[in-house]
Scaffold this active site. Structure first.
Site, short mmCIF file in Angstrom:
data_model
loop_
_atom_site.label_atom_id
_atom_site.label_comp_id
_atom_site.label_asym_id
_atom_site.label_seq_id
_atom_site.Cartn_x
_atom_site.Cartn_y
_atom_site.Cartn_z
N HIS A 147 18.14 -37.08 3.32
CA HIS A 147 17.26 -37.42 4.54
C HIS A 147 16.08 -36.80 4.74
O HIS A 147 14.73 -36.53 5.70
CB HIS A 147 17.73 -36.21 5.59
CG HIS A 147 19.15 -36.06 6.23
ND1 HIS A 147 19.42 -37.71 7.20
CD2 HIS A 147 20.61 -36.14 5.56
CE1 HIS A 147 21.42 -37.49 6.97
NE2 HIS A 147 21.47 -36.38 6.09
N LYS A 162 6.98 -5.04 -3.79
CA LYS A 162 8.58 -4.85 -2.89
C LYS A 162 8.57 -4.53 -1.93
O LYS A 162 9.78 -4.29 -1.44
CB LYS A 162 8.30 -3.36 -4.14
CG LYS A 162 10.26 -2.82 -4.09
CD LYS A 162 11.12 -4.35 -4.40
CE LYS A 162 12.67 -3.90 -4.88
NZ LYS A 162 12.88 -5.06 -4.95
N CYS A 188 1.22 -0.73 0.53
CA CYS A 188 0.02 0.07 0.27
C CYS A 188 0.91 1.27 0.62
O CYS A 188 1.74 1.52 1.25
CB CYS A 188 -0.34 -0.02 0.99
SG CYS A 188 -1.98 -1.24 1.20
N TRP A 197 -2.21 -2.98 -1.26
CA TRP A 197 -2.35 -4.30 -1.90
C TRP A 197 -3.21 -5.48 -0.69
O TRP A 197 -3.03 -5.01 1.19
CB TRP A 197 -0.38 -4.42 -1.11
CG TRP A 197 -0.31 -5.69 -1.33
CD1 TRP A 197 -0.20 -6.65 -2.69
CD2 TRP A 197 0.18 -6.75 -0.12
NE1 TRP A 197 0.84 -7.62 -2.02
CE2 TRP A 197 -0.10 -7.96 -1.32
CE3 TRP A 197 0.23 -6.90 1.17
CZ2 TRP A 197 1.15 -9.14 -0.11
CZ3 TRP A 197 0.14 -8.17 1.62
CH2 TRP A 197 0.48 -9.21 0.69
N LYS A 254 13.67 -17.26 -6.72
CA LYS A 254 13.71 -15.92 -7.17
C LYS A 254 12.95 -16.48 -8.76
O LYS A 254 12.10 -16.44 -9.37
CB LYS A 254 15.25 -15.65 -8.37
CG LYS A 254 16.07 -14.89 -7.40
CD LYS A 254 15.48 -13.59 -7.29
CE LYS A 254 14.92 -12.97 -6.14
NZ LYS A 254 15.17 -12.19 -5.03
N ARG A 261 6.28 -0.02 -5.49
CA ARG A 261 5.34 -1.25 -4.98
C ARG A 261 4.76 -2.62 -4.55
O ARG A 261 4.73 -3.56 -4.00
CB ARG A 261 5.05 -0.86 -3.96
CG ARG A 261 6.18 1.03 -3.05
CD ARG A 261 5.08 1.70 -2.07
NE ARG A 261 4.62 1.64 -1.13
CZ ARG A 261 4.80 2.02 -0.17
NH1 ARG A 261 5.91 2.68 -0.19
NH2 ARG A 261 4.80 1.92 1.26
N GLU A 317 18.07 -18.75 -2.58
CA GLU A 317 18.36 -17.38 -3.54
C GLU A 317 17.12 -17.71 -4.35
O GLU A 317 16.27 -16.61 -5.66
CB GLU A 317 19.69 -16.36 -3.39
CG GLU A 317 19.08 -15.50 -4.69
CD GLU A 317 18.46 -14.19 -3.63
OE1 GLU A 317 17.52 -14.34 -2.59
OE2 GLU A 317 18.06 -12.96 -4.08
N ASN A 361 -2.38 2.31 5.30
CA ASN A 361 -1.50 1.34 5.02
C ASN A 361 -1.52 0.19 6.14
O ASN A 361 -1.46 1.34 7.73
CB ASN A 361 0.17 2.04 4.75
CG ASN A 361 -0.42 2.45 3.92
OD1 ASN A 361 -0.43 2.67 2.37
ND2 ASN A 361 1.20 3.01 3.52
N GLY A 362 -1.24 -0.83 6.92
CA GLY A 362 -0.91 -1.81 7.46
C GLY A 362 -2.51 -2.82 7.44
O GLY A 362 -2.69 -2.82 7.41
N GLU A 387 9.25 -16.71 -6.77
CA GLU A 387 9.10 -15.23 -7.51
C GLU A 387 8.44 -14.96 -8.09
O GLU A 387 7.24 -14.47 -8.66
CB GLU A 387 9.28 -14.46 -5.83
CG GLU A 387 10.83 -13.63 -6.44
CD GLU A 387 10.82 -12.81 -5.77
OE1 GLU A 387 12.01 -12.70 -5.73
OE2 GLU A 387 10.00 -12.13 -4.91
#
Ligand code: AGP
Length: 606
Positions: free
Chosen positions: A501, A601, A2, A74, A482, A27, A478, A98-99, A485
């Site tokens: 295992h 973001k 947001c 968002w 990537k 964002r 990482e 926002n929040g 996402e």
């Protein structure tokens, strides 16, 4: 995530609000809205999807009003549709938020019992009705103070009132918010990037504070409604450029910018004439620190994990690594001899910020590694190490990751040297290798054709695995992050030695598996683990570094060889093909690379 914009001016504000909302687009969001005040009535327009949709709306195009608020949402509570988009308004008040309001269900019950009618599924709407209810008996300042005290959770708010033609209220708890000052107009924004296009004079609100923005001045209040003074900061007036240039996506551009990121970081921190690393004004004595605790989320957490391997290699410090959302609620043993390091590109990640606040409340030593130096995390930590990689727009972090691990590597080297864990000769050798790193990353970038072909196999598979040991293990995590996402393919990062295992059961004929096996101390062990997955039908993409020695294995599906350097710098090079794999895989699928679904973001809610 947001974003909020508010403008109080003596000229029409809707076009400027829309432009500022566009600056917040990076964002990640799913709907947008605007409300302006004109001739004693609040006009509100909201739309699903991009700010473009809002801009095209004929009502917005003809919108008048010299005071207004805008929002990109968002979704947290309720579907991402135009009803749930912000602003939310009653007859008297309009709010952007926002929040998350954690006690919204209880508050809603109370407000419904008082006759308030709700239109949306959001938690935000309770704020609108609560202010409206409090205004029945209180003046503006008291109704805001009372409302904020009733809210549990986190918020940044922008509020306008039907009967107040020269007033925007901004309030902050947990989510960032800033005020900007312009000629005969003043602004409210959740992000200094959005405000920077209008002004470089900014005041950041601290937790619990709220402000009254008029056209010609701004007043600040603490949580009890008592007036306070705040400093006006002058940010660099140069607006950072962030166009895509000739690239199709910001992510592609940001991957290619990585040699520059490294050059900038090296230039900033390396003292080449004295063969030293400059960490100016480090506020602690070296013997005051015996443990380092590194904390972050997502990619920044992977940077922390990477740093653990380096700190353990280059120093005799104890090292802990933590995911911020876990750290903040655990029963931690806080110790005075520990340096708490917070890693965050945005410097606004809610969990990382909360972990920092917790450490500060315990009077611990706090240091942050951030990209956005005006951010809450940077402002609130005792010592800041900026990564200097320039604005990163792609939701998938690329150049910020290399920037973060560079700074953490430099910190490990410097502390190792100061503690005499690292001898001068070895320290010098490592600095020499570092100077060559940007060129090696540059050369590694030219692997596109091969990766494009390889990415097809990943797109056709049900899932994939990324394996590595030692320095390569955080990079495997990482790489998997990537891929998932960006291309929404299930990808699992695993320590290669852990496969037998449990996860080995996942391997089936044709499953693509990335094995990171640079020629370091773990090479032979990783190659053995690789053979175990090949034997069970996996299609292995081996990523190693160039060497005169032949690769000691057969039946590998594909091999990529990155350039060669010292073992501790190989993670920088191994990262590049994994970023490109994720990029090309998403490109082939036609997905929104810079704004993957459901992601943001800057994650300003917990
Ligand atoms: C990275 O590709 C992600 N989008 C995400 O994991 C990100 O790194 C995380 O949200 C932390 O963000 P920060 O660095 O801004 O704190």
């Amino acid at each position: 995530m947001c974003g909020i914009i508010g403008i109080n001016s003596n000229k029409s504000v809707s076009a400027s609000i829309i432009n500022s909302l566009k600056k917040l687009e990076y964002r990640g969001y799913d709907s947008a809205g605007i409300a302006t005040l004109h001739a004693g009535s609040i006009n509100e327009v909201k739309s699903e999807g991009r700010v473009d949709n809002l801009e095209k709306n004929s009502v917005v195009q003809n919108m008048v009003g010299t005071i207004g608020i805008g929002h990109v949402r968002w979704a947290t509570h309720g579907l991402p549709n135009s009803i749930n988009a912000h602003p939310h308004s009653s007859q008297n008040v309009s709010v952007v938020h926002n929040g998350i309001i954690e006690n919204s269900t209880l508050l809603k019950k109370f407000l419904v019992s008082k006759g308030h009618k709700f239109k949306s599924q959001t938690d935000t709407e309770v704020i609108v009705h609560l202010i409206t209810e409090n205004l029945k008996t209180e003046n503006i300042i008291n109704s805001i103070t009372k409302t904020l005290k009733s809210l549990h959770g986190s918020f940044a708010l922008g509020i306008i009132f039907k009967d107040q033609p020269d007033l925007i209220i901004g309030a902050r708890r947990g989510s960032p918010l800033a005020v900007g000052y312009g000629p005969n107009e003043n602004y409210l924004g959740s992000d200094s990037y959005a405000l920077k296009s209008m002004t470089n004079k900014i005041t950041y609100l601290s937790d619990g504070e709220f402000c009254v923005i008029k056209k010609d001045h701004v007043e600040f209040f603490n949580e009890d409604g008592i007036k306070i003074n705040k400093k006006v900061l002058e940010l660099s007036s140069e607006e950072e450029k962030y166009d895509k240039g000739d690239y199709k996506h910001f992510m592609a551009k940001e991957i290619e910018e990585q040699p520059t990121t490294l050059k900038n970081g090296i230039k900033e921190y390396l003292d080449t004439s004295n063969n030293d690393i400059n960490i100016f004004n480090f506020p602690w004595k070296i013997n005051e620190i015996s443990t380092i605790t590194l904390i972050g989320c997502g990619t920044a957490y992977h940077s922390c994990l990477m740093a653990k391997y380096w700190f353990e290699e280059l120093t005799t410090l104890n090292v802990n690594v933590d995911i911020a959302s876990e750290f903040r609620y655990r029963k931690n043993r806080f110790k005075k001899d520990t340096l708490y390091v917070f890693v965050s590109q945005s410097g606004e990640t809610a969990d990382t910020y909360a972990a920092l606040s917790l450490c500060k409340s315990k009077e611990m030593k706090t240091c942050s590694v951030v990209n956005v130096i005006e951010s809450s995390i940077a402002r609130d930590s005792e010592f800041v190490l900026p990564i200097h990689c320039g604005i990163e727009i792609g939701v998938a972090s690329t150049k910020a990751f290399l920037g973060q691990i560079l700074i953490l590597y430099l910190l490990a080297l410097k502390l190792g040297f100061l503690r005499k864990d690292l001898k001068r000769e070895l320290f010098n050798k490592k600095l020499k290798d570092l100077k060559e790193l940007p060129d090696l990353v540059q050369q590694t970038l030219s692997i596109d054709n091969k990766i494009q072909t390889i990415s097809k196999t990943f797109n056709d598979a049900k899932g994939s695995m990324f394996l590595g040991r030692g320095f390569s293990y955080p990079i495997a995590l990482e790489g998997a992050l990537k891929l998932k996402e960006l291309s929404y393919i299930h990808a699992e990062g695993y320590p290669a030695g852990e496969m037998k295992h449990g996860p080995l059961a996942l391997i089936e004929e044709g499953m693509p598996v990335v094995v990171l096996a640079p020629r370091d101390d773990y090479y032979k062990k990783t190659i053995s683990n690789m053979q175990e997955v090949i034997a069970r039908g996996a299609k292995v993409l081996l990523i190693t570094n160039k060497s005169k020695d032949e690769i000691i294995s057969e039946n590998i599906w594909e091999t990529i060889e990155v350039e060669t350097t010292g073992a501790d710098l190989l993670p920088f090079l191994l990262t590049v093909p994994l970023q490109k794999l994720a990029y090309y895989s998403a490109l082939k699928k036609g997905y929104d690379i810079d704004k993957p679904r459901n992601l943001a973001k800057s994650v300003t809610v917990e």
